[in-house]
Design a protein around this motif. Sequence first.
Motif, short mmCIF file in Angstrom:
data_model
loop_
_atom_site.label_atom_id
_atom_site.label_comp_id
_atom_site.label_asym_id
_atom_site.label_seq_id
_atom_site.Cartn_x
_atom_site.Cartn_y
_atom_site.Cartn_z
N ASN A 25 -12.15 -4.56 -0.84
CA ASN A 25 -13.78 -4.60 -0.31
C ASN A 25 -13.88 -5.07 1.03
O ASN A 25 -15.02 -5.05 1.44
N SER A 26 -13.07 -5.62 1.88
CA SER A 26 -13.05 -6.08 3.35
C SER A 26 -12.98 -4.52 4.14
O SER A 26 -13.43 -4.89 5.27
N LEU A 27 -12.68 -3.69 3.51
CA LEU A 27 -12.53 -2.52 4.56
C LEU A 27 -13.66 -1.74 4.81
O LEU A 27 -14.89 -1.84 3.82
N PRO A 28 -14.03 -1.43 5.91
CA PRO A 28 -15.41 -0.74 6.29
C PRO A 28 -15.63 0.58 5.57
O PRO A 28 -14.32 1.39 5.36
N GLY A 29 -16.65 1.02 5.32
CA GLY A 29 -16.83 2.43 4.79
C GLY A 29 -16.38 2.70 3.38
O GLY A 29 -15.70 3.68 2.95
N ARG A 30 -16.76 1.75 2.52
CA ARG A 30 -16.31 2.07 1.04
C ARG A 30 -17.09 3.24 0.60
O ARG A 30 -18.34 3.36 0.75
N PRO A 31 -16.19 4.21 0.18
CA PRO A 31 -16.78 5.27 -0.34
C PRO A 31 -17.66 5.27 -1.51
O PRO A 31 -17.64 4.31 -2.29
N PRO A 32 -18.76 6.10 -1.57
CA PRO A 32 -19.64 6.16 -2.67
C PRO A 32 -18.90 6.70 -4.07
O PRO A 32 -18.19 7.37 -4.02
N GLY A 33 -19.27 5.70 -5.22
CA GLY A 33 -18.76 5.98 -6.42
C GLY A 33 -17.32 5.21 -6.69
O GLY A 33 -16.75 5.42 -7.74
N MET A 34 -17.05 4.27 -5.67
CA MET A 34 -15.78 3.66 -5.95
C MET A 34 -16.10 2.48 -6.97
O MET A 34 -17.15 1.95 -6.64
N PRO A 35 -15.26 2.34 -7.97
CA PRO A 35 -15.91 1.31 -8.96
C PRO A 35 -15.63 -0.26 -8.27
O PRO A 35 -14.95 -0.38 -7.62
N GLU A 36 -16.49 -0.87 -9.08
CA GLU A 36 -16.62 -2.24 -8.62
C GLU A 36 -15.53 -3.03 -8.95
O GLU A 36 -15.10 -4.06 -8.23
N HIS A 37 -15.07 -2.82 -10.22
CA HIS A 37 -13.79 -3.60 -10.68
C HIS A 37 -12.71 -2.90 -10.89
O HIS A 37 -12.59 -1.52 -11.54
N LEU A 38 -11.82 -3.37 -10.41
CA LEU A 38 -10.40 -2.72 -10.48
C LEU A 38 -9.55 -2.88 -11.96
O LEU A 38 -9.52 -4.19 -12.21
N THR A 39 -8.78 -2.23 -12.33
CA THR A 39 -7.89 -2.45 -13.41
C THR A 39 -6.65 -1.97 -13.23
O THR A 39 -6.39 -1.09 -11.96
N GLU A 40 -5.52 -2.18 -13.92
CA GLU A 40 -4.24 -1.54 -13.51
C GLU A 40 -4.28 -0.06 -13.51
O GLU A 40 -3.45 0.73 -12.97
N GLU A 41 -5.17 0.59 -14.35
CA GLU A 41 -5.20 1.89 -14.65
C GLU A 41 -6.12 2.77 -13.59
O GLU A 41 -5.97 3.78 -13.49
N THR A 42 -6.72 1.93 -12.59
CA THR A 42 -7.52 2.57 -11.62
C THR A 42 -6.56 3.21 -10.70
O THR A 42 -5.74 2.72 -10.25
N THR A 43 -6.95 4.43 -10.39
CA THR A 43 -6.23 5.43 -9.56
C THR A 43 -6.53 5.19 -8.18
O THR A 43 -7.74 5.24 -7.83
N ILE A 44 -5.51 5.09 -7.45
CA ILE A 44 -5.71 5.08 -5.75
C ILE A 44 -6.67 6.12 -5.09
O ILE A 44 -7.64 6.12 -4.36
N VAL A 45 -6.25 7.27 -5.58
CA VAL A 45 -6.74 8.33 -4.74
C VAL A 45 -7.99 9.03 -5.63
O VAL A 45 -9.10 9.10 -5.14
#
Length: 102
Positions: free
Chosen positions: A30-50
């Motif tokens: 969340n500290s990175l600039p340019g958060r891509p649209p559609g990125m989930p707000e909450h992460l889980t173990e199953e959230t894929t990086i790409v």
Amino acid sequence: MLQTWLVGRKGRRSLAADEDTILKISQVLNSLPGRPPGMPEHLTEETTIVGDLKLDSLSVMDFVMALETRFDTIIPIDGIADVRTVGDLAALLQPALKQVPV
């Protein structure tokens, strides 16, 4: 040290990630600039990086560098090659994060 291993859906083995580690990863993301649209707000173990986080290869490298800087650690490039999910990343980072306050 005893480590707990999980076998994922595709048979990959990874260390069990705890919620605290996922929270720390989320804070860096969340500290990175340019958060891509559609990125989930909450992460889980199953959230894929790409797929779920919609990070391209350059963004992944920026993310890795931010993690290394924030937690004063080095993430081995050969370890990153096997990372597909936030859970995989958390398992890779857990030993270093246990020494870093939130």
